[in-house]
Design a protein around this motif. Sequence first.
Motif, PDB file in Angstrom:
ATOM      1  N   TYR A 134       0.626  -1.308   0.085  1.00  0.00           N
ATOM      2  CA  TYR A 134       0.191   0.022   0.030  1.00  0.00           C
ATOM      3  C   TYR A 134       0.898   1.051   0.123  1.00  0.00           C
ATOM      4  O   TYR A 134       0.624   2.331  -0.663  1.00  0.00           O
ATOM      5  CB  TYR A 134      -0.896  -0.183   1.157  1.00  0.00           C
ATOM      6  N   PHE A 135       2.029   1.218   0.508  1.00  0.00           N
ATOM      7  CA  PHE A 135       2.709   2.353   0.777  1.00  0.00           C
ATOM      8  C   PHE A 135       3.313   2.621  -0.531  1.00  0.00           C
ATOM      9  O   PHE A 135       3.421   3.841  -1.055  1.00  0.00           O
ATOM     10  CB  PHE A 135       3.959   2.282   1.800  1.00  0.00           C
ATOM     11  N   ASN A 136       3.746   1.745  -1.321  1.00  0.00           N
ATOM     12  CA  ASN A 136       4.178   1.719  -2.885  1.00  0.00           C
ATOM     13  C   ASN A 136       3.126   1.858  -3.941  1.00  0.00           C
ATOM     14  O   ASN A 136       3.890   2.201  -4.845  1.00  0.00           O
ATOM     15  CB  ASN A 136       5.336   0.507  -2.731  1.00  0.00           C
ATOM     16  N   SER A 137       2.057   1.810  -3.393  1.00  0.00           N
ATOM     17  CA  SER A 137       0.752   2.173  -4.488  1.00  0.00           C
ATOM     18  C   SER A 137       0.315   3.600  -4.002  1.00  0.00           C
ATOM     19  O   SER A 137      -0.583   3.786  -4.968  1.00  0.00           O
ATOM     20  CB  SER A 137      -0.138   0.994  -4.448  1.00  0.00           C
ATOM     21  N   TYR A 138       0.565   4.160  -3.397  1.00  0.00           N
ATOM     22  CA  TYR A 138       0.133   5.616  -2.893  1.00  0.00           C
ATOM     23  C   TYR A 138       1.014   6.506  -3.724  1.00  0.00           C
ATOM     24  O   TYR A 138       2.082   6.788  -3.912  1.00  0.00           O
ATOM     25  CB  TYR A 138       0.285   5.649  -1.389  1.00  0.00           C
ATOM     26  N   ASP A 139       0.258   7.459  -4.318  1.00  0.00           N
ATOM     27  CA  ASP A 139       0.520   8.604  -5.028  1.00  0.00           C
ATOM     28  C   ASP A 139       0.422   9.948  -3.944  1.00  0.00           C
ATOM     29  O   ASP A 139      -0.648  10.480  -3.792  1.00  0.00           O
ATOM     30  CB  ASP A 139      -0.275   8.678  -6.372  1.00  0.00           C
ATOM     31  N   PHE A 140       1.768  10.294  -3.512  1.00  0.00           N
ATOM     32  CA  PHE A 140       1.643  11.194  -2.420  1.00  0.00           C
ATOM     33  C   PHE A 140       1.279  12.460  -2.822  1.00  0.00           C
ATOM     34  O   PHE A 140       0.863  13.428  -2.184  1.00  0.00           O
ATOM     35  CB  PHE A 140       3.029  11.339  -1.138  1.00  0.00           C
ATOM     36  N   SER A 141       1.729  12.883  -4.246  1.00  0.00           N
ATOM     37  CA  SER A 141       1.365  14.066  -4.897  1.00  0.00           C
ATOM     38  C   SER A 141      -0.123  14.202  -5.012  1.00  0.00           C
ATOM     39  O   SER A 141      -0.433  15.277  -4.788  1.00  0.00           O
ATOM     40  CB  SER A 141       2.004  14.481  -6.212  1.00  0.00           C
ATOM     41  N   LYS A 142      -0.778  13.374  -5.500  1.00  0.00           N
ATOM     42  CA  LYS A 142      -2.243  13.412  -5.687  1.00  0.00           C
ATOM     43  C   LYS A 142      -3.087  12.943  -4.648  1.00  0.00           C
ATOM     44  O   LYS A 142      -4.301  13.134  -4.505  1.00  0.00           O
ATOM     45  CB  LYS A 142      -2.620  12.515  -6.890  1.00  0.00           C
ATOM     46  N   LYS A 143      -2.261  12.264  -3.494  1.00  0.00           N
ATOM     47  CA  LYS A 143      -3.054  11.643  -2.483  1.00  0.00           C
ATOM     48  C   LYS A 143      -4.150  10.840  -2.783  1.00  0.00           C
ATOM     49  O   LYS A 143      -5.385  10.834  -2.012  1.00  0.00           O
ATOM     50  CB  LYS A 143      -3.576  12.889  -1.522  1.00  0.00           C
ATOM     51  N   ILE A 144      -3.656   9.920  -3.515  1.00  0.00           N
ATOM     52  CA  ILE A 144      -4.707   8.816  -3.942  1.00  0.00           C
ATOM     53  C   ILE A 144      -3.707   7.314  -3.964  1.00  0.00           C
ATOM     54  O   ILE A 144      -2.580   7.404  -4.151  1.00  0.00           O
ATOM     55  CB  ILE A 144      -5.562   9.001  -5.054  1.00  0.00           C
ATOM     56  N   LEU A 145      -4.451   6.251  -3.768  1.00  0.00           N
ATOM     57  CA  LEU A 145      -3.791   5.097  -4.037  1.00  0.00           C
ATOM     58  C   LEU A 145      -3.919   4.822  -5.593  1.00  0.00           C
ATOM     59  O   LEU A 145      -5.080   4.875  -6.195  1.00  0.00           O
ATOM     60  CB  LEU A 145      -4.684   4.207  -3.361  1.00  0.00           C
ATOM     61  N   ASP A 146      -2.874   4.338  -6.153  1.00  0.00           N
ATOM     62  CA  ASP A 146      -2.977   3.915  -7.489  1.00  0.00           C
ATOM     63  C   ASP A 146      -3.107   2.447  -7.506  1.00  0.00           C
ATOM     64  O   ASP A 146      -2.478   1.689  -7.025  1.00  0.00           O
ATOM     65  CB  ASP A 146      -1.818   4.116  -8.116  1.00  0.00           C
ATOM     66  N   MET A 165      -5.748 -10.312  -5.714  1.00  0.00           N
ATOM     67  CA  MET A 165      -5.570  -9.149  -4.981  1.00  0.00           C
ATOM     68  C   MET A 165      -5.157  -9.339  -3.674  1.00  0.00           C
ATOM     69  O   MET A 165      -5.863 -10.092  -2.980  1.00  0.00           O
ATOM     70  CB  MET A 165      -6.748  -8.135  -5.556  1.00  0.00           C
ATOM     71  N   ILE A 166      -4.420  -8.195  -3.259  1.00  0.00           N
ATOM     72  CA  ILE A 166      -3.876  -8.133  -1.776  1.00  0.00           C
ATOM     73  C   ILE A 166      -5.118  -7.375  -1.084  1.00  0.00           C
ATOM     74  O   ILE A 166      -5.231  -7.310   0.161  1.00  0.00           O
ATOM     75  CB  ILE A 166      -2.523  -7.601  -1.903  1.00  0.00           C
ATOM     76  N   GLY A 167      -5.847  -6.452  -1.912  1.00  0.00           N
ATOM     77  CA  GLY A 167      -6.997  -5.844  -1.287  1.00  0.00           C
ATOM     78  C   GLY A 167      -7.390  -4.927  -2.239  1.00  0.00           C
ATOM     79  O   GLY A 167      -7.273  -5.081  -3.426  1.00  0.00           O
ATOM     80  N   GLU A 168      -8.209  -3.775  -1.641  1.00  0.00           N
ATOM     81  CA  GLU A 168      -8.785  -2.785  -2.670  1.00  0.00           C
ATOM     82  C   GLU A 168      -8.518  -1.487  -2.139  1.00  0.00           C
ATOM     83  O   GLU A 168      -7.534  -1.341  -1.347  1.00  0.00           O
ATOM     84  CB  GLU A 168     -10.330  -2.945  -2.697  1.00  0.00           C
ATOM     85  N   GLU A 169      -9.023  -0.531  -2.787  1.00  0.00           N
ATOM     86  CA  GLU A 169      -8.498   0.847  -2.437  1.00  0.00           C
ATOM     87  C   GLU A 169      -8.507   1.050  -0.847  1.00  0.00           C
ATOM     88  O   GLU A 169      -7.314   1.666  -0.529  1.00  0.00           O
ATOM     89  CB  GLU A 169      -9.541   2.184  -3.203  1.00  0.00           C
ATOM     90  N   TYR A 170      -9.483   0.826   0.056  1.00  0.00           N
ATOM     91  CA  TYR A 170      -9.247   1.458   1.238  1.00  0.00           C
ATOM     92  C   TYR A 170      -9.264   0.306   2.387  1.00  0.00           C
ATOM     93  O   TYR A 170      -9.487   0.185   3.356  1.00  0.00           O
ATOM     94  CB  TYR A 170     -10.593   2.046   1.525  1.00  0.00           C
TER      95      TYR A 170
END
Length: 244
Positions: free
Chosen positions: A149-161, A212-217
């Motif tokens: 999840y850390f490596n899938s998070y776009d910190f500039s857009k503040k969303i999970l890719d 899948m390891i999970g979904e967005e949230y």
Amino acid sequence: KISFVVAGDSHANAIKPVFDIIGRDKNKKGIMAVFSGCPHLIGVQSVRSDLKKRNCKKLNEKIFNFIKENKIKKIFLVSRWTYYTDGDYNNREFQHITKNKLLFSNKKNSRSTFSFGLENTIKKYNEIGVEIFFIHQPPMQLYHPDFAYFNSYDFSKKILDINKLRHLSVSYSEHINFQKFIRAETDKLLKKNYLFKEIDFDKFFCDKKKCMIGEEYISYYSDDDHLSISGTKKIKKAIENYFN
């Protein structure tokens, strides 16, 4: 009146919440007989340094006797089965098992012990009229959810890719190949005239390419192999069918 037992290692403990829910919904009472690193295979010993305190073979005998004395007719076997036959994807994290008294084992012996232990367990329980439900482990992931999840998070857009999360989730082909030995063994036993059924979670986590390891949230996993509470909710339908 106790109508079922869930026996196994920490994977059994991880999916305890779903049995709690089903038990309440179906008005059924069950017993959890669980210890980390102890698959419920009768006549099988986990090779471990704390054997004097935590003897898996003796625990399994006690569980069997409890079921026999209380005339319980259903048992669910839940474990991280590949932990005892293959280790992990990198051939590490291996808990050897054995049926000999010398407490020596290796991958070849652990695999033959698993084959012996599972059929021996089925035979023993079937002799006293108990039906076995073998629960296949959920797809083991390549990474811990924290990392994925850390490596899938776009910190500039503040969303999970979600595409990155999908990329970091284990492929379906890798999952199936990893569990090939266990599946082959259960396939053999399903062809025999045993009171034995298998429960598979793949369709709840996998498509033809990824598991899948999970979904967005929500992460379906608490680490790379144990389901989270959210993950257990996905498998409720797979289990509750066997309580009707």
